[in-house]
Design a protein around this motif. Structure first.
Motif: not given
Lengths: 460, 514
Positions: A146, A320, A326, B192-194, B196-197
């Protein structure tokens, strides 16, 4: 009253009165009746502490652990000795029971541990920056892919078949979400096929991922791989085994961009695969693309030295959907075990330990390949683990060894059909010469027995 | 250490004059010292160059500390005393469920059959571990109301990633290309971070005046581009969304999956189940509801439970149980082959050490105990809320939404900031001087100067009362002299730290020696 609670009947009465309701049930009024379970959960009744202990002890006794057999099993996690001071320090509630250090004024201990851990990982890998930390090895490899996406946005992840099968599987799982495609480079003579790699990489390659030593235990010559990757502008990611790193050329010396790895062998228990930690170190230019927590040094209003979580604008709670990851849970307690371990073995001990494993692995490799029906799967240098090829069915040989209390290693055919006859043997510092001699005896007899069974079958 | 100046109730208002500057383990290091003595070299000493050519070796050894065992122990014991922890005091950190970590769990996790079990041990010789994992899967399935469980994810955010990747595989398998994931504007940042990933774009859904999902906004946005709606229920405002069945209908009518972030499961164990609410995928935080110690930021575990239609895509390996074991004993195995599976998200079988602790907890509490834990968690939260709604506190720190709460609640510090001149962060820092870990601050984002308070079921009534008293005392003090809170804390190992400087010029390791 539920275990670990303190509510008395009097408390309940007075608390309900203060709230202004007549029953606990009323507090759940917002839940529509149709969504109330309306029955007891279909689970057993609660047990007393001693009953729970007895039950879990009985279950644990049905496992054959490294305590119960002479084990040479590795393949990503290793039976190293965990010094007693780690148990003692990790059980301190001040390390065991706090949350993430969101209030740095009362979390200096944990934050300084992270800073010291980052320093140790930086020293091992020769790279200037480290986070603290990721879940474990294979997911750290995924996190590196990533970072490559954030760095150059190219599509193709090119991974050596010498990278741990679970790491490669993790890359495949993540690829659809990352918008990446994973291509695999075969092994030749136990190491990454450089010609195949050079033929496969190009302007679409986001990262080349290798492992040191690789899954077959071979120490790879990474210099030409790094050169080839750099020539096409790809990042180089190396999954490293931290203990042999005390001897091996560092990712920093080799110009590798990101070094990741499984931290279990640094003072963490086997625990049937987790929890452990994944380390993640990188060159300076990637500091704002790093995933997860990073501790940094600063001063307080009185000018005193202190530590904080830093560069948090990378992270999910602030950035965010634009975050670099994450990840939220680090593995701080496991990383603490890691830094205590590295302090315990120390500068000289790290080298001595790595050399001891190197020498015993060499001894074992010679002793075992001298057995009839056993040869080396490759002749590359190794650091702790090496691959054999057996002239007998590996599963049956392993069963025979197990019956004598020896776990001879990992059957490579589980993940590598091309090495159906392969056996991966790990020699940690807990396996003495006498243990290795016993393995040679047991394995030799098991292979001989299987060969004569096969011979008898062929004759009849 | 000289005694600090104190208020009449013993709370510091000034910094002690002399405090030692901390040193790192590297600064304690002296050449020639050591703790480790290696086992004797019992094999022939062949020249290193024959074993590992110089071209493959590093130029110099890593600069690790040189230090003896007594000093290592003192160093880390010293550092431990610079941490606040749950075993030392109240920790009402909202959304984190800082409940007691039973000591039994450490003992059973350390049993050699668990702690020294190799993850690649043949399943036939790891039957106890596999049975434990199977039983934990079944218990989590029952608590969630969703039949299929994977224990593999290592944290809540890892479970979220699993859930969204499962959603992606589910749609892809039906040939349905979708690009968006909906999250409420109250969502935890990991959501939200998840997204995107996992290769999707985030679309926010608004919050209605009563604190739930804005149904009109949801209806507008839930179309055939939407892959998934991610929710917590109770949500991050501590409110159960009574429209959840309608939300599920809208989501499913659009062809999307409904994802449950289990961060707030501690409110509803044995009372209401995500599966019955219409959720397709749930993650659990074993380090929240199921007592895994947080370890200063990990380890945790984030198992997921899913419905029948998601099951084919679950991660491998799966645990399977068959009845053909010896003497009628069930046999457990690991199944690696599953044609539609998304694959693996990590190595081995997951954080087994965490599973042992959570399973021990479920065995201790049983069906009734889990429900009572949630009941008392909600009772404690409402009682603390009632204490904080007293007239000397509530005008400064009103409840952001609703009248009551589930297991946690959100106060707004906006009136406190306006009328007393102290911000939520000042209140939080002053709480440190009173010996408390503050609530979660500035989250959820849509509440100004937010304080998210979650007391959990394992706190006594007296603790809640004393905490409410401390809040009252800080507000009274601020009315007299807001500077005291603005400059707090005073009694902690360090005071407010310069985070801007740390980020501007990051010093993230001990400078290299030499």
């Amino acid at each position: 009253m539920s275990r670990y609670t303190s509510l008395t009947d009097e408390d309940l009465r007075e608390m309900l009165a203060a709230i202004g309701v007549s029953s606990i049930d009323e507090l759940f009024d917002a839940i529509p009746a149709a969504l109330r379970l309306g029955r007891r959960l279909d689970l057993p009744e609660g047990l007393s502490e001693q009953e729970v202990y007895a039950r879990l002890r009985a279950m644990a006794e049905r496992n054959v652990s490294a305590e119960d057999e002479l084990t040479f099993l590795g393949a990503g996690m290793y039976d190293h000795y965990v010094p007693a001071l780690i148990d003692s320090i990790l059980q301190r509630s001040e390390f065991l029971t706090p949350y993430t250090p969101y209030q740095p004024e009362i979390s200096q201990g944990g934050l300084q541990v992270m800073f010291e851990y980052q320093t140790a990982i930086s020293e091992l890998t020769g790279l200037p920056i480290s986070n603290a930390s990721l879940y474990e090895g294979p997911s750290a490899v995924g996190a590196a892919a990533y970072l490559a996406k954030l760095a150059n946005g190219r599509r193709d992840v090119v991974v050596s078949r010498g990278v741990h099968p679970h790491s490669r599987a993790t890359l495949e799982t993540l690829a659809p979400g990352y918008g990446q495609a994973v291509a695999e480079i075969p092994l030749i003579d136990g190491v990454t096929d450089l010609a195949a790699l050079e033929a496969r990489i190009g302007p679409d390659t986001t990262a080349v991922i290798v492992q040191q030593p690789n899954f077959l235990g071979a120490v790879e010559d990474l210099e030409p791989i790094v050169a080839a990757a750099k020539a096409v502008g790809a990042l180089v990611v190396c999954a490293c085994d931290p203990l042999p790193m005390a001897l091996l050329r560092t990712p920093g010396e080799l110009g590798i961009d990101v070094a990741v790895g499984e931290g279990q062998s640094l003072g963490n228990r086997l625990d049937y695969g987790g929890p452990s930690f994944g380390f993640f170190a990188a060159s300076q230019e990637h500091i704002r693309r790093m995933p997860g927590r990073i501790a940094g040094e600063t001063r307080d209003v009185d000018g005193r030295r202190g530590f904080v979580l830093t560069l948090q604008t990378r992270e999910q709670h602030i950035r965010r959907e634009k975050a670099t990851s994450n990840i939220c849970t680090a593995q701080v307690l496991n990383a603490l075990a890691g830094v205590i371990y590295l302090s315990w073995i120390g500068k000289r001990g790290a080298v001595e330990l790595a050399e001891l494993m190197l020498r015993r692995a060499d001894y074992a490799r010679r002793a075992l390949t001298a057995l009839p029906g056993v040869r080396a799967l490759h002749d590359q240098p190794v650091a702790r683990e090496f691959a054999l090829a057996l002239d007998a069915p590996v599963a049956a040989v392993l069963e025979r060894c197990a019956a004598e209390g020896v776990n001879a290693g990992y059957a490579l055919g589980r993940e590598y059909p091309e090495f159906a006859d392969g056996l991966l043997v790990a020699i940690t510092e807990q396996r003495s010469r006498a243990d290795i001699d016993r393995l040679a005896d047991v394995l030799g007899r098991a292979v001989a027995a299987e060969r004569s069974t096969a011979m008898a079958g062929a004759l009849s | 250490m000289s005694p600090a100046a104190q208020t009449p109730n013993g709370v510091a208002t000034q910094t002690p004059q002399q405090r030692e500057e901390v040193v790192t383990i590297y600064e304690r290091s002296r050449p020639g010292r050591r703790a480790f003595s290696p086992p004797a070299l019992d094999v022939p000493e062949r020249p290193l160059d024959e074993l590992l050519p110089p071209s493959l070796r590093r130029a110099a050894p890593p600069e690790l500390p040189e230090i003896a065992e007594p000093e290592i122990v003192r160093h880390y014991n010293g550092l431990s005393k610079r941490n606040f922890d749950l075993d030392s005091g109240f920790y009402p950190l909202g959304s984190c469920t800082m409940k007691h970590n039973p000591k039994l769990h450490e003992r059973v996790a350390a049993l050699p059959g668990n702690a020294r079990l190799h993850p690649l041990q043949a399943p036939a010789r790891a039957q106890g571990a596999l049975e434990l994992m199977w039983n934990l899967e079944r218990a989590l399935a029952e608590v969630s109301g969703l039949p299929h469980v994977s224990l593999q994810p290592s944290a809540g955010s890892h479970g979220e990633l699993a859930g969204v990747l499962l959603t992606r595989a589910y749609h892809a398998d039906r040939g349905d290309e979708r690009t968006l994931v909906l999250t409420p504007d109250t969502a935890h940042g990991t959501n939200p971070a998840t997204v995107t990933m996992a290769g999707y774009e985030v679309v926010k859904v608004g919050t209605s005046p009563d604190g739930g999902v804005d149904l009109e906004d949801l209806r507008r946005k839930a179309d055939d581009r939407v892959a998934c709606l991610m929710l917590t229920n109770p949500n991050t405002l501590g409110l159960f969304d009574p429209n959840i069945e309608e939300i599920a209908r809208i989501t499913h009518d659009a062809g999307a999956t409904l994802y449950y972030d289990g961060a707030n499961l501690n409110a509803v164990m044995g009372i209401s189940r995500p599966g019955d609410m219409g959720f397709d995928i749930v993650h659990f935080n074993l380090h929240k509801s199921f007592t895994q110690p947080h370890g200063g930021g990990g380890p945790g575990a984030g198992p997921i439970a899913v419905s029948d239609r998601i099951e084919p895509y679950l991660m491998v390996p799966r645990i399977v149980r068959s009845e053909d074991g010896e003497g009628g004993v069930p046999r457990f195995d690991l199944e690696e082959e599953s044609p539609k599976s998304i694959g693996r998200l990590r190595g081995f079988q997951g954080n087994y050490g965490v599973f042992v602790r959570s399973y021990a907890y479920i065995c201790s509490l049983g069906a009734e105990g889990l429900r009572e834990a949630s009941e008392i968690a909600v009772l404690n939260a409402n009682y603390l809320l009632a204490l904080l709604r007293r007239p000397e506190i509530a005008p400064y720190l009103p409840l952001a939404y609703g009248e009551r709460c589930m297991h946690e609640f959100v106060l707004s510090g906006a009136p406190m900031k306006r009328d007393l001149g102290i911000r939520t962060t000042d209140l939080a820092k002053r709480l440190l001087d009173h010996g408390y870990h503050p609530p979660t601050v500035y989250f959820p984002l849509l509440v100004e100067e937010a304080l998210l308070v979650e007391p959990t079921e394992t706190e006594t009534r007296e603790t809640l009362e004393e905490f409410a008293e401390a809040i009252g005392a800080i507000l009274r003090e601020a009315a007299e002299d807001p500077e005291i809170a603005r400059n707090a804390p005073y009694s902690t190992p360090v005071r407010r730290l310069d985070e801007a400087a740390a980020a501007r010029t990051p010093v993230v390791r001990q400078p290299a020696r030499g």
